[in-house]
Structures are given as structure tokens and as C-alpha cells.
Design a protein around this motif. Structure first.
Motif, PDB file in Angstrom:
ATOM      1  N   GLU A 248      55.794  45.566 -15.779  1.00 32.44           N
ATOM      2  CA  GLU A 248      55.120  46.285 -16.849  1.00 32.44           C
ATOM      3  C   GLU A 248      56.082  46.421 -18.029  1.00 32.44           C
ATOM      4  O   GLU A 248      57.205  46.872 -17.854  1.00 32.44           O
ATOM      5  CB  GLU A 248      54.663  47.664 -16.383  1.00 32.44           C
ATOM      6  N   THR A 249      55.635  46.011 -19.207  1.00 33.57           N
ATOM      7  CA  THR A 249      56.519  46.014 -20.381  1.00 33.57           C
ATOM      8  C   THR A 249      56.229  47.142 -21.358  1.00 33.57           C
ATOM      9  O   THR A 249      56.989  47.338 -22.303  1.00 33.57           O
ATOM     10  CB  THR A 249      56.407  44.675 -21.141  1.00 33.57           C
ATOM     11  N   ASP A 250      55.152  47.881 -21.150  1.00 31.96           N
ATOM     12  CA  ASP A 250      54.800  48.970 -22.071  1.00 31.96           C
ATOM     13  C   ASP A 250      55.545  50.241 -21.660  1.00 31.96           C
ATOM     14  O   ASP A 250      55.187  50.906 -20.687  1.00 31.96           O
ATOM     15  CB  ASP A 250      53.294  49.196 -22.043  1.00 31.96           C
ATOM     16  N   TYR A 251      56.570  50.597 -22.427  1.00 36.67           N
ATOM     17  CA  TYR A 251      57.395  51.753 -22.070  1.00 36.67           C
ATOM     18  C   TYR A 251      56.595  53.046 -22.063  1.00 36.67           C
ATOM     19  O   TYR A 251      56.926  54.014 -21.362  1.00 36.67           O
ATOM     20  CB  TYR A 251      58.580  51.867 -23.027  1.00 36.67           C
ATOM     21  N   LYS A 252      55.503  53.086 -22.840  1.00 31.27           N
ATOM     22  CA  LYS A 252      54.675  54.294 -22.877  1.00 31.27           C
ATOM     23  C   LYS A 252      53.907  54.495 -21.569  1.00 31.27           C
ATOM     24  O   LYS A 252      53.420  55.590 -21.285  1.00 31.27           O
ATOM     25  CB  LYS A 252      53.686  54.217 -24.038  1.00 31.27           C
ATOM     26  N   LEU A 253      53.834  53.434 -20.792  1.00 29.09           N
ATOM     27  CA  LEU A 253      53.039  53.457 -19.567  1.00 29.09           C
ATOM     28  C   LEU A 253      53.874  53.733 -18.315  1.00 29.09           C
ATOM     29  O   LEU A 253      53.329  54.049 -17.255  1.00 29.09           O
ATOM     30  CB  LEU A 253      52.317  52.105 -19.424  1.00 29.09           C
ATOM     31  N   PHE A 254      55.200  53.603 -18.419  1.00 26.41           N
ATOM     32  CA  PHE A 254      56.064  53.664 -17.233  1.00 26.41           C
ATOM     33  C   PHE A 254      55.855  54.919 -16.392  1.00 26.41           C
ATOM     34  O   PHE A 254      55.767  54.851 -15.164  1.00 26.41           O
ATOM     35  CB  PHE A 254      57.542  53.577 -17.638  1.00 26.41           C
ATOM     36  N   ALA A 255      55.802  56.073 -17.044  1.00 27.78           N
ATOM     37  CA  ALA A 255      55.678  57.328 -16.296  1.00 27.78           C
ATOM     38  C   ALA A 255      54.366  57.391 -15.530  1.00 27.78           C
ATOM     39  O   ALA A 255      54.310  57.929 -14.410  1.00 27.78           O
ATOM     40  CB  ALA A 255      55.783  58.522 -17.251  1.00 27.78           C
ATOM     41  N   TYR A 256      53.317  56.829 -16.100  1.00 24.35           N
ATOM     42  CA  TYR A 256      52.018  56.825 -15.438  1.00 24.35           C
ATOM     43  C   TYR A 256      52.021  55.868 -14.243  1.00 24.35           C
ATOM     44  O   TYR A 256      51.444  56.177 -13.187  1.00 24.35           O
ATOM     45  CB  TYR A 256      50.924  56.421 -16.430  1.00 24.35           C
ATOM     46  N   THR A 257      52.663  54.717 -14.417  1.00 26.46           N
ATOM     47  CA  THR A 257      52.786  53.754 -13.322  1.00 26.46           C
ATOM     48  C   THR A 257      53.569  54.372 -12.169  1.00 26.46           C
ATOM     49  O   THR A 257      53.184  54.256 -10.995  1.00 26.46           O
ATOM     50  CB  THR A 257      53.499  52.478 -13.798  1.00 26.46           C
ATOM     51  N   GLU A 258      54.671  55.022 -12.500  1.00 29.51           N
ATOM     52  CA  GLU A 258      55.507  55.663 -11.482  1.00 29.51           C
ATOM     53  C   GLU A 258      54.723  56.734 -10.724  1.00 29.51           C
ATOM     54  O   GLU A 258      54.801  56.830  -9.492  1.00 29.51           O
ATOM     55  CB  GLU A 258      56.736  56.289 -12.149  1.00 29.51           C
ATOM     56  N   GLN A 259      53.951  57.518 -11.436  1.00 30.36           N
ATOM     57  CA  GLN A 259      53.160  58.562 -10.801  1.00 30.36           C
ATOM     58  C   GLN A 259      52.149  57.968  -9.824  1.00 30.36           C
ATOM     59  O   GLN A 259      51.956  58.474  -8.710  1.00 30.36           O
ATOM     60  CB  GLN A 259      52.438  59.393 -11.865  1.00 30.36           C
ATOM     61  N   SER A 260      51.510  56.882 -10.233  1.00 29.27           N
ATOM     62  CA  SER A 260      50.517  56.225  -9.392  1.00 29.27           C
ATOM     63  C   SER A 260      51.154  55.659  -8.124  1.00 29.27           C
ATOM     64  O   SER A 260      50.615  55.801  -7.018  1.00 29.27           O
ATOM     65  CB  SER A 260      49.818  55.122 -10.186  1.00 29.27           C
ATOM     66  N   LEU A 261      52.301  55.012  -8.270  1.00 30.58           N
ATOM     67  CA  LEU A 261      52.955  54.391  -7.114  1.00 30.58           C
ATOM     68  C   LEU A 261      53.571  55.429  -6.178  1.00 30.58           C
ATOM     69  O   LEU A 261      53.626  55.219  -4.959  1.00 30.58           O
ATOM     70  CB  LEU A 261      54.015  53.388  -7.587  1.00 30.58           C
ATOM     71  N   GLN A 262      54.030  56.531  -6.725  1.00 29.85           N
ATOM     72  CA  GLN A 262      54.524  57.609  -5.874  1.00 29.85           C
ATOM     73  C   GLN A 262      53.379  58.194  -5.038  1.00 29.85           C
ATOM     74  O   GLN A 262      53.548  58.512  -3.853  1.00 29.85           O
ATOM     75  CB  GLN A 262      55.174  58.703  -6.722  1.00 29.85           C
TER      76      GLN A 262
END
Length: 355
Positions: free
Chosen positions: A96-110
Motif C-alpha cells: 500500500e503506497t497511500d500514507y493516509k491509509l496506513f493507519a486504517y490498514t493496520e487497524q484492519s489487519l490487527q
């Protein structure tokens, strides 16, 4: 970022959680930002469908690649299906290259990790912020045939001729390429011998000269086993107001003589698609130069396909050339109505076929 757990009154599947996270993210960015990134988040109905068409894993310990993960809804849906087969461990590589999305991706995978822990399945994941195309083009040999499953809804946008990624794949390029085809081309090399690839992409690659080299490359590395078509252009990604003809495909390296073509109008009837099995040779001539992928959705279109295949000539043999770009009816009306020289103007609706 505020987590969404407190808004959820009862336990939900990881894919539903990922969908909610995606909605939360979408509310924080502009349409221009999403368009610039080629972001069209996968609706939960489609992600569930894509996860459910996955085949039984060959091992209790599997590896998954999601090369454009967003909030990882596709990965979640895939794992929700595969968990039925008593897995012991899952290793995910997500780009994922969108830095604005990282926190949301991390939350989903956690959230996914917690869900899997309750089922006693070990889950390890790596989120990579690099550009997937550039990263794998450089280190392809290192990662070749690494994954049991590759699932993706890649970004869709055209690349300029001087784009770095275009230079890396000159052998696949003609005209102005679309980045989604590069995701497909790279991914087939990363699939294990008995692995499975599941993508949702525009259907533009199925025909046309711009994709000739790509089709030759793609179909020499993968064997299609399943294709789903949406008859409606505006009901697939209606949340993002996308007017795009898309399809879902599944393929593997193992040779297959049969392919299932599935169809639905949109999302509402996706759980009850119409399916028909074809010989692979009926929908694609792998010995031909163009390797056009024919995708009939009705009996009438099957007849048109057979008629088309029976022709021994092409339009050039009759002195006819096709132009699909420069002349647009609603832009050129005054010209072709008043010009003294007449030319035949064919409308696509006369053909009545979506192949």
C-alpha cells in the motif's frame, strides 16, 4: 485515528470490519485524492464473492499476496473462506503506497489477527509501502513463485510513456498502458506452481491491439478457470460512482481445458449468478497472435462468437479501416452531417454483442 470498535455493537467478520474502516477513511479524503491514487475500494459483496471462489489450499500453512491492499478487505474475505480448511498459519504480504491509509490498514489487519488467534491460527503480516510494480520488477527473481494465493483489486489509471514503471515493462507496452495490467503481469510470476490468482479488473485487456503483448504474456503464464462478468457498467463500484466494465477472474498455472463464465447484472444478484462451462479453446485461441478473450453472456452472443470465428478475412482485406478515437459522434455531428464527402459511420449498437 479513532478506532471503530466502540461503534460496533456485536462481533462482525473481518471483511465487514475492513469495509467499515474503508468508509471511515473515505470520509477523510477528497475524491481527487482517491482518483489520483486509482482507489476504488471493493464493495463487501464483491470481496465476499471473490473470497468464496478460492479453491481448497494445498497446505495447512499458506502465503498470501495482496499487491494493492487498501483496507485489506479482499484478504479478509479470502481468509474467511480458507479458514474452513483447518489452516495452521497464514503469512500475508500486503502493498500500500497511500500514507493516509496506513493507519486504517493496520487497524484492519490487527482486527483480523485477533479473529484468527481466537481460531488458533497463527497470522503474520508485512505491510510494504514501496510501489509494488517497481519493487517486484527489481527483485522478481528473489520472490518468484512465492505465494499460494494472490488476490487484488489493483488501481486503474493510465500511465504516461515516460513513467518509470512503463520503462520497466516496455515489452508489454503499446500505446498508453493502464497500470492494472502491470499488476497482473507481475503477479503471475509470483504465483506458486499450484497457487491461485484472483483479480477484479477492467475488461479492456480482453481485446484490442494495445493489450496484444500483455495478453500474449499473461496467457502464457496463467490458465483461466473462472471469469465473472457484470452486465451493468455502473452497479459494481456505485459507491465511488465508477462507470467501468469490470470482471473477476481466477487462474492458476495448472493446465485446464475448461473455464466457467459466470454473469450477474450487478451486486444484488451476485449471490445467484448464471454460470456456464466452456472449453478454453472456445473463448480464447491460444495459438493466435491476438489471443482475444471472448466472453459471451447470452446464447445470442455465443452465436455471434461462432459466426465471428467462421470468418476467414479481416476488414483490411476489404479496404476498411477502423478508428475508435478521433471521431466521436456527439463532438463531430456538424462535420459529418455537412461534409461533401461521405464515409460509412458504424455504430457499435448494431453489433449487439459485448465480447
Amino acid at each position: 485515528m479513532t478506532t471503530i470498535e466502540k461503534y460496533i455493537k456485536k462481533p462482525i467478520l473481518p471483511s465487514k470490519f475492513a469495509d467499515l474502516v474503508g468508509l471511515q477513511y473515505t470520509a477523510t479524503v477528497t475524491k481527487e485524492h482517491k482518483k489520483g491514487k486509482g482507489q476504488f475500494f471493493t464493495p463487501s459483496e464483491i470481496s465476499s464473492f471473490m473470497g468464496n471462489i478460492a479453491s481448497k489450499p494445498k497446505s495447512k500453512n499458506i502465503s498470501i499476496l495482496d499487491p494493492g491492499c487498501g483496507t485489506a478487505i479482499l484478504t479478509c474475505s479470502l481468509i474467511e473462506k480458507l479458514i474452513e480448511f483447518d489452516l495452521e498459519s497464514i503469512e500475508l504480504t500486503a502493498y500500500e503506497t497511500d500514507y493516509k491509509l496506513f493507519a486504517y490498514t493496520e487497524q484492519s489487519l490487527q482486527n483480523l489477527k485477533i479473529w484468527l488467534a481466537e481460531k488458533r491460527v497463527e497470522f503474520r503480516y508485512t505491510i510494504i509501502a514501496n510501489d509494488f510494480i517497481e519493487d517486484m520488477a527489481i527483485a522478481l527473481e528473489k520472490h518468484k513463485e512465492s505465494f499460494d494465493y494472490i488476490i487484488s483489486n489493483p488501481p486503474y489509471f493510465k500511465l504516461s510513456k515516460d513513467d518509470k514503471r512503463v520503462n520497466l515493462f516496455q515489452h508489454l507496452v503499446k500505446g498508453q498502458p493502464n497500470i492494472y495490467s502491470f499488476f497482473m503481469a507481475v503477479s503471475v510470476n509470483l504465483l506458486k506452481a499450484n497457487g491461485e490468482l484472483i483479480f477484479i479488473v477492467p475488461r479492456s485487456f480482453a481485446s484490442g491491439q494495445y493489450f496484444n503483448s500483455f495478453r500474449d504474456y499473461f496467457f502464457s503464464h496463467i490458465n483461466l478457470s473462472f471469469v465473472h462478468l457484470f452486465k451493468s457498467r455502473n452497479k459494481t463500484f456505485d459507491r465511488d460512482k465508477v462507470l467501468q466494465e469490470t470482471l473477476i477472474l481466477k487462474g492458476c498455472r495448472i493446465p485446464s481445458d475448461k473455464v466457467i463464465i459466470s454473469t450477474s447484472e450487478g451486486l444484488k444478484d451476485l449471490k445467484k449468478p448464471i454460470e456456464k462451462e466452456y472449453d478454453v479453446s472456445e473463448i480464447i485461441d491460444l495459438k493466435s497472435k491476438a489471443k482475444i478473450l471472448h466472453l459471451p453472456t447470452t446464447e445470442f452472443e455465443e452465436h455471434v462468437m461462432l459466426l465471428f470465428k467462421s470468418w476467414n478475412n479481416n476488414l483490411i482485406d476489404f479496404g476498411i479501416q477502423i478508428s475508435t478515437g478521433p471521431v466521436v459522434s456527439f463532438d463531430q455531428g456538424n462535420f459529418y452531417l455537412t461534409h461533401t464527402k461521405t464515409q460509412q459511420f458504424f455504430w457499435h449498437r448494431y453489433i449487439g454483442c459485448t465480447m
